[in-house]
Design an enzyme around this catalytic site. Structure first.
Site, PDB file in Angstrom:
ATOM      1  N   THR A 245       0.855  -1.185   0.000  1.00 53.89           N
ATOM      2  CA  THR A 245       0.000   0.000   0.000  1.00 53.89           C
ATOM      3  C   THR A 245       0.890   1.234   0.000  1.00 53.89           C
ATOM      4  O   THR A 245       1.788   1.362   0.834  1.00 53.89           O
ATOM      5  CB  THR A 245      -0.903   0.010   1.241  1.00 53.89           C
TER       6      THR A 245
ATOM      7  N   LYS B 196      -6.951   1.759  -3.243  1.00 58.66           N
ATOM      8  CA  LYS B 196      -6.586   1.129  -1.972  1.00 58.66           C
ATOM      9  C   LYS B 196      -6.608   2.142  -0.841  1.00 58.66           C
ATOM     10  O   LYS B 196      -6.989   1.813   0.293  1.00 58.66           O
ATOM     11  CB  LYS B 196      -5.204   0.483  -2.081  1.00 58.66           C
TER      12      LYS B 196
ATOM     13  N   LYS C 290       0.872   4.279   9.200  1.00 62.19           N
ATOM     14  CA  LYS C 290       1.403   4.577   7.862  1.00 62.19           C
ATOM     15  C   LYS C 290       0.294   4.931   6.874  1.00 62.19           C
ATOM     16  O   LYS C 290       0.332   5.975   6.208  1.00 62.19           O
ATOM     17  CB  LYS C 290       2.196   3.379   7.342  1.00 62.19           C
TER      18      LYS C 290
END
Length: 308
Positions: free
Chosen positions: A108, A184, A252
């Site tokens: 990702t 995503k 993150k």
């Protein structure tokens, strides 16, 4: 056809490397093996290499060794930085994988990072398939992930056997790398907010003195349910915070969401609030624990016992 139905002859002259044999990568590599692929795995952790060898896979002592001549390289590293290092670092694999090979990037990351790496790799004659995954370690292990992918028609065609082996659902989201990464990040915004909301809700129920198992039963059959509530609350009730997906992953990912929003002057207050909860949970020493540990943060603050 699904992975268990792919004939081994479909893999003739197709060497596959898997870089990253953590909870997701190991399951994906195992799914490729079951589908009949010739798979070489690499992870810097020798214990993870041993885990893959125990499943019958071949292991290499470096990413370069694993990827040399590979037609497909499945990258299941943590983030854009590790992906870039894998491709273009001091021991980068960009020019050792097969000419016209496909790099399947499953980390990702921000869309602009995917676009830049794709352009750099494609300049060597290789292909970059932007292919982040969703579904968790269990679905990785049984080959039923959801893969969000964007890339050229040729990249999709060459990667088709591997994509089929690893997924139950493949979303083709365009020809430009970066498109799948953007999709995503929408998913990660929702997933992070839903985990935070589920954690708050179950802690709130505990404060009210409710039977938490009954709360789970009622909510999962009611309009307030979410996939994350249904999936993560059992971890909380069992007091099992072994990391299927770690807190720091959402530190993150929600950080990327906020960076993207700031760059385009888009407000994201719910994602921001969720991010702060993940940061606080990480700061409390639970960054490498399961992301449902946000509920433990609430429990510590409120003096609650959630594993009843």
């Amino acid at each position: 056809m699904h992975s268990n139905e792919v004939a081994s002859t479909g893999w003739d002259r197709v060497g596959v490397a898997v870089a990253g044999l953590g909870s997701m990568g190991l399951g994906m590599a195992a799914s490729l093996l079951r589908a009949g692929a010739d798979v070489t795995g690499y992870d810097p952790d020798p214990n993870k290499r041993e885990d893959f060898a125990a499943l019958g896979g071949k292991v290499a002592v470096s990413s370069v060794e694993a990827s040399r001549g590979a037609t497909l390289v499945v990258s299941v590293v943590v983030d854009a930085g590790q992906t870039e290092a894998l491709l273009f670092g001091d021991e980068g694999i960009a020019t050792v994988m097969a000419e016209d090979g496909v790099f399947i990037s499953c980390a990702t990351m921000a869309p602009d990072r995917a676009r830049r790496m794709a352009a750099r790799l494609e300049a060597t004659g290789r292909h970059y398939l932007d292919a982040p995954v969703s579904g968790g370690a269990r679905r990785a292990a049984d080959g039923s992930l959801t893969i969000l992918a964007s890339g050229t028609e040729q990249a999709f065609a060459r990667a088709a056997p591997a994509l089929d082996a690893m997924s139950a659902t493949l979303h083709r989201l365009g020809e430009a790398p970066g498109e799948a990464a953007a999709f995503k990040m929408v998913n990660q915004l929702l997933a992070g907010v839903h985990i935070a909301a589920a954690s708050e809700a179950i802690a709130f129920a505990a404060r009210e003195g409710l039977d938490l198992h009954r709360v789970y039963e009622v909510i999962t059959a009611s309009a307030g349910n979410s996939w994350m509530f249904e999936n993560r609350v059992p971890h909380i009730l069992d007091g099992d915070y072994r990391p299927l997906s770690a807190v720091d992953i959402f530190v993150k990912d929600l950080g990327i969401v906020l960076d993207m929003g700031r760059a385009s002057s888009f407000p994201a207050p719910l994602a921001s609030a969720a991010l702060q909860l993940f940061i606080m949970t990480s700061a409390a020493g639970m960054g490498r624990d399961d992301d449902s540990s946000v509920a433990r943060l609430y429990a510590r603050i409120a003096g609650l016992d959630l594993s009843l």
